[in-house]
Design an enzyme around this catalytic site. Structure first.
Site, short mmCIF file in Angstrom:
data_model
loop_
_atom_site.label_atom_id
_atom_site.label_comp_id
_atom_site.label_asym_id
_atom_site.label_seq_id
_atom_site.Cartn_x
_atom_site.Cartn_y
_atom_site.Cartn_z
N ASN A 3 9.55 0.29 6.87
CA ASN A 3 9.33 1.65 7.34
C ASN A 3 8.11 1.60 8.26
O ASN A 3 6.98 1.58 7.80
CB ASN A 3 9.08 2.58 6.14
N LYS B 147 6.95 3.80 10.15
CA LYS B 147 6.22 5.07 10.30
C LYS B 147 5.91 5.32 11.78
O LYS B 147 6.68 4.88 12.63
CB LYS B 147 4.97 5.08 9.42
N HIS C 201 10.89 10.99 2.62
CA HIS C 201 9.68 10.18 2.42
C HIS C 201 8.53 11.10 1.99
O HIS C 201 8.43 12.23 2.46
CB HIS C 201 9.31 9.42 3.70
N GLU D 138 5.57 11.26 2.83
CA GLU D 138 4.74 11.78 3.93
C GLU D 138 5.43 12.99 4.58
O GLU D 138 4.76 13.92 5.04
CB GLU D 138 4.46 10.67 4.96
N GLU E 73 9.11 5.52 -4.71
CA GLU E 73 7.80 5.26 -4.13
C GLU E 73 6.75 6.17 -4.76
O GLU E 73 6.64 7.34 -4.38
CB GLU E 73 7.84 5.54 -2.62
N GLY F 224 0.34 2.95 0.87
CA GLY F 224 -0.72 2.72 1.84
C GLY F 224 -2.11 2.62 1.20
O GLY F 224 -3.11 2.62 1.89
N SER G 252 2.78 -0.25 -1.20
CA SER G 252 1.93 -1.44 -1.14
C SER G 252 2.63 -2.73 -1.56
O SER G 252 2.00 -3.63 -2.10
CB SER G 252 0.63 -1.23 -1.94
P1 PGA Z 1 3.17 0.98 2.19
O1 PGA Z 1 4.20 2.15 2.53
O2 PGA Z 1 4.00 -0.27 1.98
O3 PGA Z 1 2.29 0.88 3.38
O4 PGA Z 1 2.46 1.39 0.96
C1 PGA Z 1 5.45 2.24 1.90
C2 PGA Z 1 6.18 3.46 2.39
O5 PGA Z 1 5.53 4.50 2.63
O6 PGA Z 1 7.41 3.45 2.55
#
Ligand code: PGA
Length: 254
Positions: free
Chosen positions: A13, A15, A98, A100, A170, A176, A216
């Site tokens: 992803n 982003k 997601h 976010e 998630e 992140g 992560s």
């Molecule tokens: P990350 O993000 O691996 O940077 O923690 C995962 C995601 O948001 O899909």
């Protein structure tokens, strides 16, 4: 082992990262690195890079995902992109719900469900994200939260349609932040989500559903997470922006 009943999928992803030039560089590095992958490999790129990504991955084992789509087929929705527009470009997957999107753009499980309906109606496959916040976890309501998100997200979806849906668990506190859920914590929630899917449809459908972990996941911890019975792949943010790291995760699936 039930794990053999479902496909393993590693999805990046990206982003809001990578210009077109950066996209070309990253994809050209990735193509040779992941060509012998035994799992399915997806990259979720920004809308502006979809065409480039689709063109570059045409004869490869890399599939392309968009990071959202609107629920309406067309109309007065400034700034939005419809599922049909994505399909026309040759997009195969769309990431929906997601955290976010939920946190910053008012996404709810109800609108995730509407978008999911539109995606399936346009023959797109979906990665639907669910996950609890830190305060949900600390209040002991992780299962309630993921159950509600899963049930509402999948309402009015048939069990036949589940073959085109991947769930990504998630935990928001792990995204992140560098704080990964332990493999046991992740596996426990993935297993629970599978039970929720079995309660909506049946055990057979649940056993066949790919449930990823995201938050992560990286080249170092992927092996351990992916060895778990109910973790069928990963949705990778930060580590998907580096070709070497992403390919290590792809090969951690064996
Ligand atoms: P990350 O993000 O691996 O940077 O923690 C995962 C995601 O948001 O899909």
């Amino acid at each position: 082992m039930n794990k053999n009943l479902r496909k393993t999928v590693i999805a990046g992803n990206w982003k809001m990262n990578n210009t077109r030039i950066e996209t070309k560089k990253l994809i050209s590095e990735l193509i040779p690195l992941v060509k012998d992958a035994s799992c399915e490999v997806i990259i979720g790129v920004p809308f502006t890079n979809l065409e480039t990504a689709i063109e570059m991955t045409k004869d490869t084992n890399i599939k392309v995902a968009a990071q959202n789509c609107h629920w309406a087929s067309s109309g007065a929705f400034t700034g939005e992109i419809s599922a049909a527009m994505l399909k026309e470009l040759g997009v195969e997957y769309v990431i929906l719900g997601h955290s976010e999107r939920r946190q910053y753009f008012g996404e709810t499980s109800l609108t995730v469900n509407q978008r999911l309906r539109a995606a399936l109606d346009n023959n797109l496959k979906v990665i639907m994200c669910v996950g609890e916040s830190l305060s949900d976890r600390e209040s002991g309501i992780t299962q309630n939260v993921v159950a509600i998100q899963t049930k509402i997200g999948l309402s009015n979806i048939t069990k036949q349609e589940m073959k085109d849906i991947i769930i990504a668990y998630e935990p928001v506190w792990a995204i992140g932040t560098g704080k990964t859920a332990t493999s046991d914590q992740a596996n426990e929630v993935n297993k629970y989500i599978r039970e929720v899917i079995a309660s909506i449809f049946d055990k057979e459908t649940a056993d066949k559903t790919t449930i990823q972990y995201g938050g992560s996941m990286n080249a170092k911890n992927a092996d351990e997470l992916l060895s778990k019975e109910d973790i069928d792949g990963g949705l990778i943010g930060g580590a998907s922006l580096k070709s070497e790291d992403f390919s290590k995760i792809v090969f951690a699936t064996k």
